[in-house]
Enzyme design. Sequence first.
Site, PDB file in Angstrom:
ATOM      1  N   SER A   1     -19.262   7.292  24.961  1.00  0.00           N
ATOM      2  CA  SER A   1     -19.529   8.365  25.916  1.00  0.00           C
ATOM      3  C   SER A   1     -20.164   7.776  27.169  1.00  0.00           C
ATOM      4  CB  SER A   1     -20.467   9.410  25.304  1.00  0.00           C
ATOM      5  OG  SER A   1     -19.874  10.017  24.176  1.00  0.00           O
TER       6      SER A   1
ATOM      7  N   GLY B   1     -16.889  10.164  31.809  1.00  0.00           N
ATOM      8  CA  GLY B   1     -15.820  10.326  30.831  1.00  0.00           C
ATOM      9  C   GLY B   1     -16.101   9.600  29.533  1.00  0.00           C
TER      10      GLY B   1
ATOM     11  N   GLY C   1     -22.797  14.896  23.285  1.00  0.00           N
ATOM     12  CA  GLY C   1     -22.185  13.762  22.599  1.00  0.00           C
ATOM     13  C   GLY C   1     -21.842  14.082  21.156  1.00  0.00           C
ATOM     14  N   ASP C   2     -22.678  14.910  20.529  1.00  0.00           N
ATOM     15  CA  ASP C   2     -22.416  15.320  19.149  1.00  0.00           C
ATOM     16  C   ASP C   2     -21.199  16.229  19.082  1.00  0.00           C
ATOM     17  OD1 ASP C   2     -24.851  13.981  18.644  1.00  0.00           O
ATOM     18  OD2 ASP C   2     -25.965  15.815  19.048  1.00  0.00           O
TER      19      ASP C   2
ATOM     20  N   GLY D   1     -21.119   9.696  29.853  1.00  0.00           N
ATOM     21  CA  GLY D   1     -21.702  10.803  30.596  1.00  0.00           C
ATOM     22  C   GLY D   1     -20.680  11.485  31.479  1.00  0.00           C
ATOM     23  N   ALA D   2     -21.056  11.727  32.719  1.00  0.00           N
ATOM     24  CA  ALA D   2     -20.171  12.424  33.653  1.00  0.00           C
ATOM     25  C   ALA D   2     -18.931  11.616  33.992  1.00  0.00           C
ATOM     26  CB  ALA D   2     -20.936  12.761  34.934  1.00  0.00           C
TER      27      ALA D   2
END
Length: 315
Positions: free
Chosen positions: A220, A225, A251-252, A222-223
Amino acid sequence: MILTVTPNPSLDRTYEVQALRRGEVIRAETERMDPGGKGVNVSRAVAAAGRRTVAVLPLGGAPGALVAELLHAQGIEVAPVPVVGATRSNIALAEADGVLTKINAPGPELSGPEQELLLDTVRSQSRDADWIACCGSLPRGLVPSWYADVVTRAHAGGARIALDTSGRALLEALRARPDVVKPNAEELAEAVARPLTTVGDALKAAEEVRGMGARAVLASLGADGQLLVSDDGAWFGSARVSAVRSNVGAGDASLAGFLIAGGTGPDALASAVAHGAAAVQLPGSVMPTPADLDPAAVTVTTDIPVDRELREPAS
Protein backbone atom coordinates in the site's frame (compact mmCIF):
# COMPACT_ATOMS: atom_id res chain seq x y z
CA MET A 1 -14.26 -18.65 4.86
CA ILE A 2 -11.56 -16.15 5.80
CA LEU A 3 -10.06 -16.62 9.25
CA THR A 4 -8.41 -13.61 10.85
CA VAL A 5 -5.93 -13.63 13.72
CA THR A 6 -5.48 -10.43 15.74
CA PRO A 7 -3.05 -11.01 18.63
CA ASN A 8 -3.46 -7.46 19.99
CA PRO A 9 -7.06 -6.25 19.36
CA SER A 10 -8.50 -3.01 20.65
CA LEU A 11 -11.60 -0.99 21.33
CA ASP A 12 -11.26 2.07 19.06
CA ARG A 13 -12.84 5.45 19.70
CA THR A 14 -12.73 7.92 16.79
CA TYR A 15 -13.55 11.60 17.21
CA GLU A 16 -14.01 13.97 14.25
CA VAL A 17 -12.79 17.51 15.07
CA GLN A 18 -12.32 20.65 13.03
CA ALA A 19 -8.68 21.05 14.09
CA LEU A 20 -6.35 19.65 16.73
CA ARG A 21 -4.90 22.38 18.97
CA ARG A 22 -2.59 21.46 21.83
CA GLY A 23 -3.56 22.69 25.27
CA GLU A 24 -7.15 23.61 24.32
CA VAL A 25 -10.55 22.07 24.97
CA ILE A 26 -11.69 20.58 21.67
CA ARG A 27 -15.32 19.64 21.08
CA ALA A 28 -15.82 16.64 18.84
CA GLU A 29 -18.39 16.87 16.06
CA THR A 30 -18.96 13.10 15.92
CA GLU A 31 -17.91 10.08 17.94
CA ARG A 32 -17.63 6.43 16.92
CA MET A 33 -16.75 3.30 18.84
CA ASP A 34 -15.56 0.26 16.85
CA PRO A 35 -13.82 -3.03 17.45
CA GLY A 36 -10.23 -2.50 16.37
CA GLY A 37 -7.05 -4.23 15.30
CA LYS A 38 -5.90 -5.00 11.78
CA GLY A 39 -7.28 -8.53 11.66
CA VAL A 40 -10.54 -7.40 13.23
CA ASN A 41 -10.91 -4.79 10.49
CA VAL A 42 -10.26 -7.42 7.82
CA SER A 43 -13.06 -9.54 9.30
CA ARG A 44 -15.36 -6.52 9.39
CA ALA A 45 -14.69 -5.78 5.71
CA VAL A 46 -15.19 -9.43 4.74
CA ALA A 47 -18.50 -9.53 6.65
CA ALA A 48 -19.59 -6.24 5.04
CA ALA A 49 -19.09 -7.96 1.67
CA GLY A 50 -21.45 -10.73 2.74
CA ARG A 51 -18.75 -13.37 3.17
CA ARG A 52 -18.20 -15.66 6.15
CA THR A 53 -15.35 -14.81 8.48
CA VAL A 54 -14.15 -15.99 11.88
CA ALA A 55 -12.08 -13.69 14.11
CA VAL A 56 -9.59 -15.24 16.53
CA LEU A 57 -8.46 -12.78 19.18
CA PRO A 58 -7.49 -12.62 22.85
CA LEU A 59 -10.11 -10.70 24.84
CA GLY A 60 -10.11 -9.52 28.45
CA GLY A 61 -12.02 -7.23 30.78
CA ALA A 62 -14.93 -4.92 29.93
CA PRO A 63 -13.29 -3.57 26.73
CA GLY A 64 -12.84 -7.14 25.47
CA ALA A 65 -16.46 -8.02 26.15
CA LEU A 66 -17.56 -4.91 24.25
CA VAL A 67 -15.32 -5.81 21.28
CA ALA A 68 -16.97 -9.24 21.08
CA GLU A 69 -20.43 -7.68 21.34
CA LEU A 70 -19.71 -5.19 18.56
CA LEU A 71 -18.32 -7.92 16.29
CA HIS A 72 -21.32 -10.19 16.84
CA ALA A 73 -23.59 -7.26 15.93
CA GLN A 74 -21.80 -7.05 12.56
CA GLY A 75 -22.37 -10.72 11.81
CA ILE A 76 -18.82 -11.84 12.60
CA GLU A 77 -18.15 -15.16 14.27
CA VAL A 78 -15.80 -14.65 17.21
CA ALA A 79 -13.41 -17.30 18.55
CA PRO A 80 -12.29 -15.58 21.75
CA VAL A 81 -9.22 -16.48 23.75
CA PRO A 82 -9.88 -15.38 27.35
CA VAL A 83 -6.98 -13.47 28.92
CA VAL A 84 -6.52 -11.91 32.34
CA GLY A 85 -5.41 -8.46 31.11
CA ALA A 86 -7.93 -5.97 29.74
CA THR A 87 -8.14 -5.44 25.98
CA ARG A 88 -6.54 -2.12 25.06
CA SER A 89 -8.49 1.02 24.15
CA ASN A 90 -7.22 3.31 21.35
CA ILE A 91 -8.15 6.87 20.41
CA ALA A 92 -8.13 8.45 16.93
CA LEU A 93 -8.65 12.18 16.24
CA ALA A 94 -9.69 12.89 12.65
CA GLU A 95 -9.36 16.53 11.56
CA ALA A 96 -11.46 18.15 8.85
CA ASP A 97 -8.46 18.41 6.49
CA GLY A 98 -7.93 14.63 6.62
CA VAL A 99 -5.05 14.60 9.12
CA LEU A 100 -5.37 11.74 11.59
CA THR A 101 -3.77 11.52 15.05
CA LYS A 102 -3.82 8.16 16.78
CA ILE A 103 -3.03 7.15 20.37
CA ASN A 104 -2.54 3.39 20.65
CA ALA A 105 -2.31 1.69 24.04
CA PRO A 106 0.20 -1.18 24.49
CA GLY A 107 -2.33 -3.86 25.42
CA PRO A 108 -2.06 -6.74 27.92
CA GLU A 109 0.85 -9.14 28.30
CA LEU A 110 -0.09 -12.71 27.44
CA SER A 111 1.00 -15.47 29.81
CA GLY A 112 2.45 -18.77 28.63
CA PRO A 113 -0.86 -20.66 28.92
CA GLU A 114 -2.68 -17.81 27.13
CA GLN A 115 -0.18 -17.96 24.27
CA GLU A 116 -0.69 -21.71 23.90
CA LEU A 117 -4.46 -21.31 23.94
CA LEU A 118 -4.19 -18.68 21.21
CA LEU A 119 -2.20 -21.05 18.97
CA ASP A 120 -4.59 -23.94 19.71
CA THR A 121 -7.57 -21.76 18.80
CA VAL A 122 -6.00 -20.73 15.49
CA ARG A 123 -5.34 -24.39 14.68
CA SER A 124 -8.86 -25.56 15.57
CA GLN A 125 -10.57 -22.73 13.68
CA SER A 126 -8.43 -22.95 10.52
CA ARG A 127 -9.78 -26.27 9.22
CA ASP A 128 -12.42 -24.65 6.99
CA ALA A 129 -10.45 -21.52 6.09
CA ASP A 130 -9.66 -20.54 2.50
CA TRP A 131 -7.28 -17.91 3.83
CA ILE A 132 -5.80 -17.11 7.22
CA ALA A 133 -5.01 -13.41 7.67
CA CYS A 134 -2.57 -12.70 10.53
CA CYS A 135 -2.50 -9.00 11.20
CA GLY A 136 -1.09 -6.34 13.47
CA SER A 137 1.51 -5.94 16.16
CA LEU A 138 2.34 -8.67 18.64
CA PRO A 139 1.29 -8.13 22.25
CA ARG A 140 3.74 -8.28 25.10
CA GLY A 141 4.69 -11.86 25.83
CA LEU A 142 4.77 -13.13 22.25
CA VAL A 143 8.24 -13.55 20.73
CA PRO A 144 8.97 -11.96 17.31
CA SER A 145 9.01 -15.41 15.67
CA TRP A 146 5.40 -16.11 16.70
CA TYR A 147 3.95 -15.26 13.28
CA ALA A 148 6.58 -17.46 11.62
CA ASP A 149 5.32 -20.36 13.74
CA VAL A 150 1.73 -19.64 12.68
CA VAL A 151 2.73 -19.53 9.00
CA THR A 152 4.53 -22.88 9.28
CA ARG A 153 1.57 -24.50 11.03
CA ALA A 154 -0.90 -23.05 8.54
CA HIS A 155 1.03 -24.41 5.57
CA ALA A 156 1.30 -27.80 7.26
CA GLY A 157 -2.50 -27.83 7.46
CA GLY A 158 -2.86 -26.87 3.81
CA ALA A 159 -4.05 -23.27 4.39
CA ARG A 160 -2.88 -20.13 2.61
CA ILE A 161 -1.74 -17.29 4.82
CA ALA A 162 -1.68 -13.51 4.41
CA LEU A 163 0.46 -11.47 6.78
CA ASP A 164 0.21 -7.80 7.69
CA THR A 165 2.78 -6.87 10.29
CA SER A 166 6.08 -5.02 10.49
CA GLY A 167 9.53 -4.85 11.98
CA ARG A 168 11.23 -7.93 13.32
CA ALA A 169 7.96 -9.90 13.36
CA LEU A 170 7.74 -9.46 9.58
CA LEU A 171 11.38 -10.32 8.96
CA GLU A 172 11.13 -13.47 11.08
CA ALA A 173 7.92 -14.55 9.34
CA LEU A 174 9.38 -14.10 5.84
CA ARG A 175 11.60 -17.12 6.47
CA ALA A 176 8.45 -19.27 6.69
CA ARG A 177 7.34 -18.07 3.21
CA PRO A 178 3.88 -16.53 3.75
CA ASP A 179 1.67 -16.56 0.64
CA VAL A 180 1.26 -12.78 0.66
CA VAL A 181 2.49 -9.93 2.84
CA LYS A 182 0.87 -6.49 2.88
CA PRO A 183 3.26 -3.76 4.01
CA ASN A 184 2.61 -0.06 3.68
CA ALA A 185 5.36 2.20 2.37
CA GLU A 186 6.91 2.82 5.79
CA GLU A 187 6.93 -0.89 6.63
CA LEU A 188 8.40 -1.70 3.24
CA ALA A 189 11.17 0.87 3.74
CA GLU A 190 11.89 -0.56 7.18
CA ALA A 191 12.11 -4.10 5.78
CA VAL A 192 14.79 -3.15 3.23
CA ALA A 193 16.46 -0.59 5.52
CA ARG A 194 16.42 2.37 3.14
CA PRO A 195 14.12 5.27 2.17
CA LEU A 196 11.57 5.01 -0.63
CA THR A 197 10.93 8.16 -2.64
CA THR A 198 9.43 6.84 -5.91
CA VAL A 199 7.08 4.10 -7.04
CA GLY A 200 10.13 2.46 -8.61
CA ASP A 201 11.84 2.40 -5.20
CA ALA A 202 8.79 0.66 -3.77
CA LEU A 203 8.74 -1.85 -6.63
CA LYS A 204 12.39 -2.74 -6.06
CA ALA A 205 11.81 -3.06 -2.32
CA ALA A 206 8.81 -5.34 -2.90
CA GLU A 207 10.95 -7.55 -5.13
CA GLU A 208 13.59 -7.73 -2.39
CA VAL A 209 10.97 -8.71 0.19
CA ARG A 210 9.94 -11.51 -2.15
CA GLY A 211 13.58 -12.53 -2.21
CA MET A 212 13.47 -12.73 1.58
CA GLY A 213 10.69 -15.29 1.40
CA ALA A 214 7.31 -13.71 0.62
CA ARG A 215 5.54 -15.45 -2.25
CA ALA A 216 3.70 -12.22 -3.12
CA VAL A 217 3.80 -8.62 -1.90
CA LEU A 218 0.77 -6.34 -1.83
CA ALA A 219 2.21 -2.93 -0.99
CA SER A 220 0.00 0.00 0.00
CA LEU A 221 1.46 3.34 -1.09
CA GLY A 222 -1.24 5.55 0.42
CA ALA A 223 -2.67 8.10 -1.98
CA ASP A 224 -0.26 6.91 -4.68
CA GLY A 225 -1.94 3.50 -5.07
CA GLN A 226 -0.90 -0.11 -4.56
CA LEU A 227 1.62 -2.55 -5.97
CA LEU A 228 1.25 -6.30 -6.39
CA VAL A 229 4.41 -8.29 -7.08
CA SER A 230 4.35 -12.08 -7.45
CA ASP A 231 5.72 -14.92 -9.57
CA ASP A 232 3.13 -14.03 -12.21
CA GLY A 233 4.29 -10.43 -12.64
CA ALA A 234 3.94 -6.94 -11.21
CA TRP A 235 0.93 -4.60 -11.37
CA PHE A 236 0.16 -1.08 -10.21
CA GLY A 237 -3.32 -0.07 -9.10
CA SER A 238 -4.83 3.32 -8.31
CA ALA A 239 -8.26 4.90 -7.90
CA ARG A 240 -9.92 8.30 -8.05
CA VAL A 241 -10.97 9.51 -4.59
CA SER A 242 -13.18 12.57 -4.23
CA ALA A 243 -12.38 13.34 -0.58
CA VAL A 244 -10.50 11.60 2.23
CA ARG A 245 -12.52 11.42 5.43
CA SER A 246 -10.53 8.89 7.46
CA ASN A 247 -7.78 6.45 6.53
CA VAL A 248 -8.22 4.32 9.66
CA GLY A 249 -8.44 0.72 8.54
CA ALA A 250 -8.11 1.50 4.82
CA GLY A 251 -5.17 -0.88 4.44
CA ASP A 252 -7.13 -3.58 6.23
CA ALA A 253 -10.08 -3.05 3.89
CA SER A 254 -7.64 -3.40 0.98
CA LEU A 255 -6.36 -6.72 2.27
CA ALA A 256 -9.93 -7.95 2.73
CA GLY A 257 -10.78 -6.94 -0.83
CA PHE A 258 -7.70 -8.75 -2.09
CA LEU A 259 -8.59 -11.99 -0.30
CA ILE A 260 -12.29 -11.80 -1.19
CA ALA A 261 -11.28 -11.72 -4.87
CA GLY A 262 -9.10 -14.81 -4.51
CA GLY A 263 -5.81 -13.34 -3.32
CA THR A 264 -3.88 -13.56 -6.60
CA GLY A 265 -3.49 -11.55 -9.81
CA PRO A 266 -4.68 -8.20 -11.17
CA ASP A 267 -8.37 -8.78 -10.42
CA ALA A 268 -7.58 -9.23 -6.76
CA LEU A 269 -5.44 -6.06 -6.86
CA ALA A 270 -8.35 -4.14 -8.42
CA SER A 271 -10.60 -5.35 -5.61
CA ALA A 272 -8.01 -4.31 -3.02
CA VAL A 273 -7.73 -0.81 -4.52
CA ALA A 274 -11.52 -0.41 -4.72
CA HIS A 275 -11.97 -1.41 -1.08
CA GLY A 276 -9.18 0.86 0.13
CA ALA A 277 -10.47 3.83 -1.86
CA ALA A 278 -13.99 3.31 -0.51
CA ALA A 279 -12.74 3.00 3.07
CA VAL A 280 -10.94 6.38 3.13
CA GLN A 281 -14.18 8.11 2.16
CA LEU A 282 -16.05 6.68 5.18
CA PRO A 283 -15.97 7.94 8.80
CA GLY A 284 -13.74 6.40 11.46
CA SER A 285 -12.91 2.79 10.73
CA VAL A 286 -16.17 2.01 8.96
CA MET A 287 -15.62 -0.79 6.45
CA PRO A 288 -17.10 -0.46 2.94
CA THR A 289 -20.03 -2.50 1.68
CA PRO A 290 -20.41 -3.48 -2.00
CA ALA A 291 -22.60 -0.39 -2.46
CA ASP A 292 -19.67 1.84 -1.45
CA LEU A 293 -17.33 0.45 -4.09
CA ASP A 294 -16.65 2.21 -7.40
CA PRO A 295 -14.85 -0.29 -9.65
CA ALA A 296 -15.02 2.16 -12.58
CA ALA A 297 -12.70 4.51 -10.66
CA VAL A 298 -9.98 1.85 -10.42
CA THR A 299 -7.09 1.42 -12.85
CA VAL A 300 -4.74 -1.57 -12.83
CA THR A 301 -1.78 -1.74 -15.20
CA THR A 302 1.50 -3.52 -15.81
CA ASP A 303 2.90 -0.16 -16.95
CA ILE A 304 4.25 0.82 -13.54
CA PRO A 305 5.13 4.54 -13.18
CA VAL A 306 8.55 3.87 -11.68
CA ASP A 307 9.65 7.52 -11.87
CA ARG A 308 6.60 8.90 -10.08
CA GLU A 309 7.56 10.51 -6.77
CA LEU A 310 5.61 9.33 -3.74
CA ARG A 311 3.47 12.03 -2.22
CA GLU A 312 4.45 10.64 1.19
CA PRO A 313 8.04 9.37 0.92
CA ALA A 314 8.89 6.59 3.34
CA SER A 315 12.00 6.61 5.46
